[in-house]
Motif scaffolding. Structure first.
Motif, PDB file in Angstrom:
ATOM      1  N   ALA A  38       0.804  -1.220   0.000  1.00  0.00           N
ATOM      2  CA  ALA A  38       0.000   0.000   0.000  1.00  0.00           C
ATOM      3  C   ALA A  38       0.840   1.275   0.000  1.00  0.00           C
ATOM      4  CB  ALA A  38      -0.927  -0.005   1.211  1.00  0.00           C
ATOM      5  N   PHE A  39       0.421   2.245  -0.833  1.00  0.00           N
ATOM      6  CA  PHE A  39       1.012   3.587  -0.850  1.00  0.00           C
ATOM      7  C   PHE A  39      -0.070   4.580  -0.465  1.00  0.00           C
ATOM      8  CE2 PHE A  39       3.689   1.116  -3.603  1.00  0.00           C
ATOM      9  CZ  PHE A  39       4.971   1.588  -3.340  1.00  0.00           C
ATOM     10  N   TYR A  40       0.174   5.363   0.566  1.00  0.00           N
ATOM     11  CA  TYR A  40      -0.798   6.355   1.028  1.00  0.00           C
ATOM     12  C   TYR A  40      -0.149   7.733   1.011  1.00  0.00           C
ATOM     13  CZ  TYR A  40      -3.348   2.242   2.594  1.00  0.00           C
ATOM     14  OH  TYR A  40      -4.004   1.049   2.643  1.00  0.00           O
ATOM     15  N   CYS A  41      -0.947   8.701   0.566  1.00  0.00           N
ATOM     16  CA  CYS A  41      -0.363   9.978   0.211  1.00  0.00           C
ATOM     17  C   CYS A  41      -1.192  11.129   0.791  1.00  0.00           C
ATOM     18  CB  CYS A  41      -0.396   9.997  -1.324  1.00  0.00           C
ATOM     19  SG  CYS A  41       0.310  11.394  -2.080  1.00  0.00           S
ATOM     20  N   SER A  78       3.387  -0.342   5.274  1.00  0.00           N
ATOM     21  CA  SER A  78       2.910   0.385   4.101  1.00  0.00           C
ATOM     22  C   SER A  78       3.809   1.604   3.925  1.00  0.00           C
ATOM     23  CB  SER A  78       1.453   0.810   4.290  1.00  0.00           C
ATOM     24  OG  SER A  78       1.332   1.660   5.407  1.00  0.00           O
ATOM     25  N   THR A  79       3.497   2.415   2.925  1.00  0.00           N
ATOM     26  CA  THR A  79       4.307   3.609   2.673  1.00  0.00           C
ATOM     27  C   THR A  79       3.410   4.842   2.742  1.00  0.00           C
ATOM     28  OG1 THR A  79       5.837   2.372   1.281  1.00  0.00           O
ATOM     29  CG2 THR A  79       5.783   4.761   0.982  1.00  0.00           C
ATOM     30  N   LEU A  80       3.644   5.679   3.744  1.00  0.00           N
ATOM     31  CA  LEU A  80       2.898   6.937   3.885  1.00  0.00           C
ATOM     32  C   LEU A  80       3.837   8.089   3.543  1.00  0.00           C
ATOM     33  CD1 LEU A  80       0.534   8.751   4.949  1.00  0.00           C
ATOM     34  CD2 LEU A  80       1.622   8.594   7.204  1.00  0.00           C
ATOM     35  N   PHE A  81       3.397   8.962   2.634  1.00  0.00           N
ATOM     36  CA  PHE A  81       4.266  10.076   2.258  1.00  0.00           C
ATOM     37  C   PHE A  81       3.444  11.310   1.906  1.00  0.00           C
ATOM     38  CE2 PHE A  81       3.715  10.127  -2.420  1.00  0.00           C
ATOM     39  CZ  PHE A  81       3.015   8.944  -2.595  1.00  0.00           C
ATOM     40  N   VAL A  82       4.150  12.435   1.797  1.00  0.00           N
ATOM     41  CA  VAL A  82       3.534  13.704   1.421  1.00  0.00           C
ATOM     42  C   VAL A  82       3.789  13.916  -0.073  1.00  0.00           C
ATOM     43  CG1 VAL A  82       3.567  16.210   1.790  1.00  0.00           C
ATOM     44  CG2 VAL A  82       3.836  14.644   3.746  1.00  0.00           C
ATOM     45  N   ALA A 318       8.755   9.173   1.823  1.00  0.00           N
ATOM     46  CA  ALA A 318       9.066   9.868   0.569  1.00  0.00           C
ATOM     47  C   ALA A 318      10.170   9.137  -0.183  1.00  0.00           C
ATOM     48  CB  ALA A 318       9.486  11.309   0.859  1.00  0.00           C
ATOM     49  N   GLU A 319      11.098   8.584   0.561  1.00  0.00           N
ATOM     50  CA  GLU A 319      12.208   7.867  -0.068  1.00  0.00           C
ATOM     51  C   GLU A 319      11.697   6.612  -0.784  1.00  0.00           C
ATOM     52  OE1 GLU A 319      15.786   8.151   1.507  1.00  0.00           O
ATOM     53  OE2 GLU A 319      16.569   6.208   0.846  1.00  0.00           O
ATOM     54  N   ARG A 320      10.833   5.874  -0.094  1.00  0.00           N
ATOM     55  CA  ARG A 320      10.338   4.622  -0.683  1.00  0.00           C
ATOM     56  C   ARG A 320       9.400   4.903  -1.851  1.00  0.00           C
ATOM     57  NH1 ARG A 320       9.599   1.591   4.309  1.00  0.00           N
ATOM     58  NH2 ARG A 320       7.505   2.430   4.213  1.00  0.00           N
ATOM     59  N   ALA A 321       8.477   5.847  -1.656  1.00  0.00           N
ATOM     60  CA  ALA A 321       7.557   6.206  -2.746  1.00  0.00           C
ATOM     61  C   ALA A 321       8.364   6.794  -3.902  1.00  0.00           C
ATOM     62  CB  ALA A 321       6.517   7.209  -2.246  1.00  0.00           C
ATOM     63  N   GLY A 322       9.327   7.663  -3.573  1.00  0.00           N
ATOM     64  CA  GLY A 322      10.135   8.321  -4.591  1.00  0.00           C
ATOM     65  C   GLY A 322      10.897   7.330  -5.452  1.00  0.00           C
TER      66      GLY A 322
END
Ligand code: ADP
Ligand code: NA
Length: 338
Positions: A38-41, A78-82, A318-322
């Motif tokens: 999961a990616f949450y933004c 999961s991955t939470l980012f801005v 941010a690093e993982r999503a990026g």
């Protein structure tokens, strides 16, 4: 079995999320962490499509992220980012906007609704192209195509269906013009998602843009006002706790909240409060809401008190999503001819 990938975002446009956000979306985000990649933004780029105050946006972005972590999002599951921390969102949005017809964009009904409130010519172009940015948010996390390709799902409410259709169309158009690149996303509509209405106006959905704060239950609300709002929720002149959307919209909405938080059925609630009127039902409902939200409120406050820790957690997201976004954007750049 392959782990399906999922992407979802929420705007940092209030000082607190409300019960509708929690039951309609955020509770599912927490649950999906274990079954999905999961990616949450926190979508702060979307939040500037209407006039905004920079200091307020900065604060609300942090408060939103802290609440999501407090609700149980976990950077290990999961991955939470801005959104603004990953600049590829804006870059892909530009490419996709060049693939979107002006007429096609003009058919988005949410823009018509939102801009009608301020006058269409006063609305920003950003508000107009908002669904294209949303398409970019989703497609950036499209699994890299190939064998073992993962199912790609996006949780959507009814109001987002048209935007998801646009996203699918843009994915297919891009693939057609430039070669297989994106996996068109499928909608994931969890059965458990409940539509919650305003406590004072049971015909309207609970929303941060409600006509009165008395109608909204904020996640971060203090216990005193929380109890008061629930005790004062509009019901009807009867006394029966009974599920009836048409004739007892207020009571029915409270029952939905009760059933969702208490993990119980409408029949059970009806049986439990048979003959006891609305007072006891509301009192118990208030305690159920507080049992859920008090720990979230306390954890949110703790997370906000340690700025460095919150920064660290968001940098990690941010690093993982990026990394995923950059990989996909590199392919896009190459295919487009950059
Ligand atoms: P708001 O209406 O307060 O502006 P948003 O439109 O930002 O809320 O919605 C954020 C998420 O919360 C979406 O997934 C939306 O479907 C969900 N949501 C918002 N309000 C409700 C509600 N009253 N009942 C159920 N889900 C809701
Ligand atoms: Na996961």
């Amino acid at each position: 079995p392959v782990t399906p990938r999922v992407l979802s975002g929420i705007q940092p446009t209030a000082d607190s999320f409300h019960l509708g956000n929690y039951l309609g979306a955020l509770r599912q985000w927490v649950a999906l962490q274990d079954s999905h990649e999961a990616f949450y933004c926190v979508v702060d780029l979307h939040a500037i499509t209407v006039e905004h105050d920079p200091a307020l946006l900065r604060r609300r972005t942090r408060v939103s992220a802290a609440q999501l972590l407090a609700m149980g999002l976990d950077q290990d599951r999961s991955t939470l980012f801005v959104q603004s921390h990953v600049p590829e969102h804006a870059e892909l949005a530009w490419v996709l906007s060049c693939l979107t017809g002006f007429g096609e964009a003009s058919r988005m009904t949410q823009f018509k609704d939102k801009s009608a409130k301020q006058g269409a010519s006063a609305a920003s172009v950003g508000l107009f192209t908002y669904p294209i940015l949303q398409a970019a948010d989703i497609l950036l996390y499209s699994p890299e195509a190939g064998p073992g390709e993962r199912v790609f799902q996006v949780p959507v409410g009814e109001d987002q269906r048209q935007h998801l259709e646009l996203t699918r169309d843009l994915a297919q158009r891009f693939n057609h013009r430039f070669g297989e690149t994106f996996v068109p996303p499928a909608a994931y509509i969890p059965e458990t998602a409940a539509k919650i209405t305003d406590l004072q106006e049971p015909a309207a959905k609970m929303s941060k843009s409600a006509s009165s704060p008395q109608g909204i239950l904020d996640v971060l609300e203090e216990p005193g006002p929380m109890r008061k709002k629930i005790m004062r929720a509009v019901t009807d002149t009867g006394t029966e706790v009974r599920y009836d959307e048409e004739n007892k919209a207020g009571v029915t909405n409270l029952m939905r909240i009760y059933a969702a938080l208490g993990e119980t059925s409408y029949a059970d609630i009806e049986a439990r409060y048979a003959g006891s009127g609305y007072g006891q039902f509301k009192k118990d409902l208030a305690e159920l809401v507080l049992d859920t939200f008090t720990p979230i409120r306390e954890r949110t406050q703790k997370l906000l008190a340690d700025e460095e820790q919150l920064d660290r957690l968001l940098a990690q997201g941010a690093e993982r999503a990026g990394a995923v976004a950059r990989r996909n954007m590199e392919i896009v750049r190459d295919r487009v001819g950059f």
